[in-house]
Design a protein around this motif. Structure first.
Motif, PDB file in Angstrom:
ATOM      1  N   VAL A   6       0.997  -1.240   0.078  1.00  0.00           N
ATOM      2  CA  VAL A   6       0.057  -0.058   0.178  1.00  0.00           C
ATOM      3  C   VAL A   6       0.927   1.236   0.154  1.00  0.00           C
ATOM      4  O   VAL A   6       1.802   1.359   0.822  1.00  0.00           O
ATOM      5  N   GLY A   7       0.671   2.221  -0.902  1.00  0.00           N
ATOM      6  CA  GLY A   7       1.297   3.474  -0.987  1.00  0.00           C
ATOM      7  C   GLY A   7       0.354   4.544  -0.273  1.00  0.00           C
ATOM      8  O   GLY A   7      -0.824   4.736  -0.783  1.00  0.00           O
ATOM      9  N   VAL A  15       0.727  10.909   7.006  1.00  0.00           N
ATOM     10  CA  VAL A  15       1.498   9.567   6.625  1.00  0.00           C
ATOM     11  C   VAL A  15       2.117   8.852   7.664  1.00  0.00           C
ATOM     12  O   VAL A  15       2.115   7.583   7.772  1.00  0.00           O
ATOM     13  N   GLU A  16       2.643   9.480   8.534  1.00  0.00           N
ATOM     14  CA  GLU A  16       3.654   8.756   9.670  1.00  0.00           C
ATOM     15  C   GLU A  16       2.461   8.333  10.789  1.00  0.00           C
ATOM     16  O   GLU A  16       2.647   7.436  11.517  1.00  0.00           O
ATOM     17  N   GLN A  17       1.278   9.116  10.853  1.00  0.00           N
ATOM     18  CA  GLN A  17       0.185   8.735  11.728  1.00  0.00           C
ATOM     19  C   GLN A  17      -0.665   7.410  11.183  1.00  0.00           C
ATOM     20  O   GLN A  17      -0.965   6.354  11.742  1.00  0.00           O
ATOM     21  N   ILE A  18      -0.956   7.492   9.785  1.00  0.00           N
ATOM     22  CA  ILE A  18      -1.739   6.518   9.099  1.00  0.00           C
ATOM     23  C   ILE A  18      -0.916   5.039   8.884  1.00  0.00           C
ATOM     24  O   ILE A  18      -1.861   4.062   8.754  1.00  0.00           O
ATOM     25  N   ALA A  19       0.131   5.156   8.351  1.00  0.00           N
ATOM     26  CA  ALA A  19       0.993   4.322   7.898  1.00  0.00           C
ATOM     27  C   ALA A  19       0.910   2.879   8.994  1.00  0.00           C
ATOM     28  O   ALA A  19       0.824   1.890   8.521  1.00  0.00           O
ATOM     29  N   VAL A  31       4.374   1.642   1.882  1.00  0.00           N
ATOM     30  CA  VAL A  31       5.396   2.596   1.135  1.00  0.00           C
ATOM     31  C   VAL A  31       4.856   4.096   1.672  1.00  0.00           C
ATOM     32  O   VAL A  31       3.960   4.235   1.179  1.00  0.00           O
ATOM     33  N   ARG A  32       5.814   4.800   2.239  1.00  0.00           N
ATOM     34  CA  ARG A  32       5.364   5.965   2.640  1.00  0.00           C
ATOM     35  C   ARG A  32       5.655   7.149   1.628  1.00  0.00           C
ATOM     36  O   ARG A  32       6.796   7.089   1.183  1.00  0.00           O
ATOM     37  N   TRP A  55      -3.300   2.406  -3.652  1.00  0.00           N
ATOM     38  CA  TRP A  55      -3.009   3.720  -2.917  1.00  0.00           C
ATOM     39  C   TRP A  55      -4.051   3.883  -1.866  1.00  0.00           C
ATOM     40  O   TRP A  55      -5.346   3.737  -2.100  1.00  0.00           O
ATOM     41  N   LEU A  56      -3.622   4.585  -0.830  1.00  0.00           N
ATOM     42  CA  LEU A  56      -4.513   5.098   0.287  1.00  0.00           C
ATOM     43  C   LEU A  56      -3.913   6.532   0.678  1.00  0.00           C
ATOM     44  O   LEU A  56      -2.714   6.873   1.019  1.00  0.00           O
TER      45      LEU A  56
END
Length: 409
Positions: A6-7, A15-19, A31-32, A55-56
């Motif tokens: 998942v990107g 991104v750092e919170q959701i990854a 992949v961040r 993609w997210l």
């Protein structure tokens, strides 16, 4: 089946919170793909395309920007900012002893905001809501919040979902940047993985083809190589080949054309190719025979494609595109889409009466006197043939918003 990669696309902090939530909820690698400003979205999606399976997006804004730029080739989903997100912000403000008598809220749906505040006993709160629409910019959101503050007074709290808007508003007024809840993130991840699984199944559908030409030569061999197809020479002189839907989609530009026919036309007098896609090899073969018959009827250098429950469509060569300023060949377009020329004439007439402003499925349903569900199928058929293109605009009204399509006629 291997877990998809998942990107995760969005501002760096989100991104750092959701990854990590994505990795945990989906049990899949991530992949961040962080950006500093949402305008970087499209270039980043292009750059990381080959690294991910889906993609997210951290919100609707980056997803819409990427889709409007036509760079989203994988299944995609975005994290919605639900009433849970809004409620958590309001509770935090109250705990800090701040007033919530006046709020300006962007991106969220107006009804969701009203219902959430009413359920929290804050139905008397004055609110201004700017629901998200395609094409909205950070500047538009900033102006909205400034206008709300002018109307309601300096105690108005601005709640924004867009990081670039928050960076400006936080210097001017009391602003809060809303971030999606873990629950909303898990819901988005679940939806994305279902989409990806369905997409993989679709790509694995069997594609069967039949080709007849005097001398296959290197051009057809290259085509079959790009498809990863296995081939068999049949007793009736045709060449049969088998592949899957995914490679065929790529080679035929989304089931609209087959440019390699132009090369074959350079040294042959006639080429017929029929391709069918089915859930089984038997279904694919039956559809391929139907498509081959359509190609043989048309004559010349023709490739036809048949999908389940659709009339065979002719794949364009790419060599006979109309010159700039000339009207397209309606018969050619009709063959490509698997509809009649009269259907396209009716749609062109409808476009003329609307000044070329685009059409919705509801417009098509009215023009043909059919149910809107039937009209949506017709528009999707035109979209797959490259005739109807999503404009990015929506018309709001009773029921779900209507997508507007631009027509290349």
């Amino acid at each position: 089946m291997t877990r998809p990669t998942v990107g995760v696309v969005g501002p760096g902090d989100l991104v750092e919170q959701i990854a990590p939530v994505t990795e945990q909820a989906g049990r899949c690698p991530v992949v961040r793909v962080p950006y500093q400003h949402e305008n970087e979205t499209s270039s980043l999606v292009r750059r990381h395309h080959d690294e991910v399976d889906c993609w997210l997006f951290t919100g609707i804004v980056p997803r819409t920007l990427a889709e409007l730029a036509r760079v989203v080739d994988h299944p995609a989903e975005h994290v919605c900012y639900s009433g849970v997100t809004l409620l958590s912000v309001v509770v935090r403000l109250l705990n800090e002893g701040l007033s919530v008598r006046s709020l300006s809220v962007d991106t969220l749906d107006t009804d969701d905001v009203r219902e959430t505040l009413a359920a929290a006993g804050l139905g008397d709160t004055r609110i201004a809501v700017l629901a998200y629409r395609n094409g909205q910019t950070a500047e538009r959101l900033i102006d909205f919040h400034r206008n709300a503050r002018h109307r309601f007074g300096p105690d108005t709290v601005a709640l924004t979902c867009l990081g670039s808007a928050f960076a400006v508003l936080s210097q001017e007024t009391h602003a809060v940047r809303m971030v999606p809840s873990r629950k909303d993130t898990r819901h988005a991840v679940g939806s994305l993985l279902l989409k990806t699984q369905s997409h993989r199944y679709s790509d694995a559908q069997v594609a069967v083809g039949f080709a007849r030409l005097q001398d296959p030569g290197s051009t057809l061999a290259r085509l079959l190589g790009e498809l990863g197809a296995s081939t068999t020479a049949l007793a009736d002189g045709r060449l049969a080949f088998v592949t899957t839907r995914g490679p065929l989609w790529a080679v035929t530009r989304g089931f609209t054309g087959l440019p390699m026919l132009t090369e074959l036309a350079g040294h042959l007098t006639e080429v017929h190719i029929g391709i069918g896609i089915g859930r089984t090899a038997a279904e694919g073969e039956a559809l391929a025979n139907t498509a081959f018959g359509r190609a043989r009827e048309a004559g010349g250098f023709i490739a036809a494609l048949a999908l389940p429950n659709e009339a065979p469509r002719v794949l364009e060569t790419g060599a006979e595109d109309a010159a700039p300023g000339t009207a397209p060949d309606l018969q050619q377009l009709a063959s490509r889409a698997g509809v009649s020329k009269n259907t396209l004439l009716t749609i062109r007439s409808l476009l003329d009466t609307r000044g070329g402003r685009g059409l919705t499925a509801q417009d098509v349903a009215t023009a043909f006197g059919v149910h809107e569900r039937t009209a949506r199928r017709m528009v999707k058929q035109l979209e797959r043939a490259g005739i109807a293109v999503v404009s990015g605009r929506r018309i709001n009204g009773p029921g779900r918003p209507l997508m507007v399509y631009d027509l290349r006629l």
